[in-house]
Design a protein around this motif. Structure first.
Motif, mmCIF file in Angstrom:
data_model
loop_
_atom_site.group_PDB
_atom_site.id
_atom_site.type_symbol
_atom_site.label_atom_id
_atom_site.label_comp_id
_atom_site.label_asym_id
_atom_site.label_seq_id
_atom_site.Cartn_x
_atom_site.Cartn_y
_atom_site.Cartn_z
ATOM 1 N N VAL A 67 0.789 -0.993 -0.013
ATOM 2 C CA VAL A 67 0.204 -0.126 -0.097
ATOM 3 C C VAL A 67 0.933 1.218 -0.232
ATOM 4 C CG1 VAL A 67 -1.995 1.165 1.091
ATOM 5 C CG2 VAL A 67 -1.739 -1.077 1.541
ATOM 6 N N ILE A 68 0.765 2.199 -1.109
ATOM 7 C CA ILE A 68 1.410 3.519 -0.890
ATOM 8 C C ILE A 68 0.281 4.300 -0.905
ATOM 9 C CG2 ILE A 68 3.443 2.625 -2.448
ATOM 10 C CD1 ILE A 68 2.025 4.168 -4.594
ATOM 11 N N PRO A 69 0.502 5.563 -0.155
ATOM 12 C CA PRO A 69 -0.395 6.951 -0.267
ATOM 13 C C PRO A 69 -0.483 7.458 -1.510
ATOM 14 C CG PRO A 69 1.631 7.464 0.783
ATOM 15 C CD PRO A 69 1.817 6.074 0.455
ATOM 16 N N GLY A 70 -1.626 8.232 -1.644
ATOM 17 C CA GLY A 70 -1.941 9.170 -2.756
ATOM 18 C C GLY A 70 -2.064 10.483 -2.161
ATOM 19 N N ASN A 71 -2.459 11.480 -3.103
ATOM 20 C CA ASN A 71 -2.429 12.910 -2.548
ATOM 21 C C ASN A 71 -3.669 13.166 -1.624
ATOM 22 O OD1 ASN A 71 -3.550 12.515 -5.566
ATOM 23 N ND2 ASN A 71 -4.865 14.191 -4.821
ATOM 24 N N HIS A 72 -4.679 12.127 -2.061
ATOM 25 C CA HIS A 72 -6.082 12.397 -1.028
ATOM 26 C C HIS A 72 -5.805 11.850 0.437
ATOM 27 C CE1 HIS A 72 -9.491 13.654 -3.338
ATOM 28 N NE2 HIS A 72 -8.844 13.274 -4.292
ATOM 29 N N ASP A 73 -4.502 11.061 0.748
ATOM 30 C CA ASP A 73 -4.318 10.462 1.881
ATOM 31 C C ASP A 73 -3.459 11.270 2.690
ATOM 32 O OD1 ASP A 73 -5.585 7.837 1.127
ATOM 33 O OD2 ASP A 73 -3.834 7.393 -0.126
ATOM 34 N N ILE A 74 -3.381 12.295 2.250
ATOM 35 C CA ILE A 74 -2.742 13.713 3.283
ATOM 36 C C ILE A 74 -3.991 14.401 3.474
ATOM 37 C CG2 ILE A 74 -1.195 15.417 3.362
ATOM 38 C CD1 ILE A 74 0.216 13.807 1.240
ATOM 39 N N PRO A 75 -4.187 14.983 4.843
ATOM 40 C CA PRO A 75 -5.437 15.925 5.155
ATOM 41 C C PRO A 75 -5.237 17.324 4.332
ATOM 42 C CG PRO A 75 -3.851 14.983 7.226
ATOM 43 C CD PRO A 75 -3.482 14.491 5.933
#
Length: 285
Positions: A67-75
């Motif tokens: 699993v990697i983060p995307g831009n929506h996974d940052i507040p």
């Protein structure tokens, strides 16, 4: 045969329950060696949205996940959290490592965190990240000629439409060139909710070898794009043929409102090495 299931842009908080259930049934039927979630796991990086995403991953049972983060996974609406602890909720759900890796005899998958708290939507890959990934690819290439070698970013390194160029990954030119020389076969991405397979060796001049961009649509969210319903990719990598050539199949599976199940829409047969024609595309039926 090695099987990888790519799921992207789930946007938990906007997920469709029937599609969630259908995707879990597909994963159970496929029994993949690895499930990749290539960013935008949540809609607004809220703790309860990550908890829903974690519950989905737990429902996959013993299947390994990357699993990697995307831009929506940052507040987005909490400037303090975005500046001081942007990945806190992501790491609470999926662990501290924002750039995980998976390796087996048939598969190497390297995650790259292309999000940046100081950017709104755009992604970026640094020279340090390029070098780190290249070093791991080179070591794998030297150890095993049969392995499928995959890099995962959230934002795309190549697009098919002019209106999507604004979403391209910053630093992609040096990354693609360097990773090709190091032995990468595929670069998986998401972000734009548009599934396609693109030959990077035709897109980037002078690329050292065949390499492909594999983009996924939105797997679970109601935020679909155009006429394309929820979509995932199934990647199958076979052992090398007698002539040593490696072949990989990328299947696009879309959710059908009629059957309430994922169905294969198109298959791309990719020749990773230069001895055979590069690609064949077929549609079921």
């Amino acid at each position: 045969m090695t099987v990888l299931l790519q799921i992207s842009d789930t946007h938990f908080g906007t997920e469709r329950p029937l599609v969630v259930a259908a995707l879990l049934r597909l994963a159970d039927a496929l029994s993949p060696d690895l499930v990749v979630l290539s960013g935008d796991i949540t809609q607004r990086a809220r703790r309860r949205q990550f908890a829903s995403a974690r519950a989905f991953v737990d429902a996959l049972g013993a299947t390994p996940t990357l699993v990697i983060p995307g831009n929506h996974d940052i507040p987005l609406f909490d400037p303090l959290a975005r500046l001081c602890y942007p990945y806190a909720n992501h790491q609470r759900a999926f662990g501290a490592d924002l750039e995980p890796a998976f390796e087996s005899p048939g598969l190497l998958v390297l995650g790259v965190n292309t999000t940046r708290p100081y950017r709104h939507k755009d992604g970026e890959v640094s020279m340090q990240q390029v070098r780190r990934v290249a070093a791991r690819l080179e070591a794998a290439s030297a150890a095993s000629a049969a392995q499928l070698r995959v890099v995962v970013t959230h934002q795309p390194v190549a697009v098919t439409r002019a209106q999507d160029e604004k979403n391209l990954l910053h630093g992609r030119e040096r990354a693609v060139q360097r990773w090709a020389r190091a032995g990468a076969d595929l670069i998986l991405g998401g972000h734009i909710h548009l599934p396609y397979v693109l030959p990077l060796h035709d897109t980037f001049a002078g690329l050292a070898r065949r390499m492909w961009a594999v983009q996924a649509g939105t797997a679970l969210s109601r935020r679909t794009r155009g006429t394309i319903d929820n979509s995932v990719n199934v990647i199958r990598h076979a052992t090398p043929a007698d002539d040593g050539a490696r072949t990989t199949t990328v299947e696009r599976w879309d959710y059908s409102e009629t059957s309430e199940a994922f169905e294969m829409i198109v298959r791309h047969d990719l020749a990773l090495d230069g001895a055979r024609p590069a690609i064949a595309v077929t549609s079921p039926g």
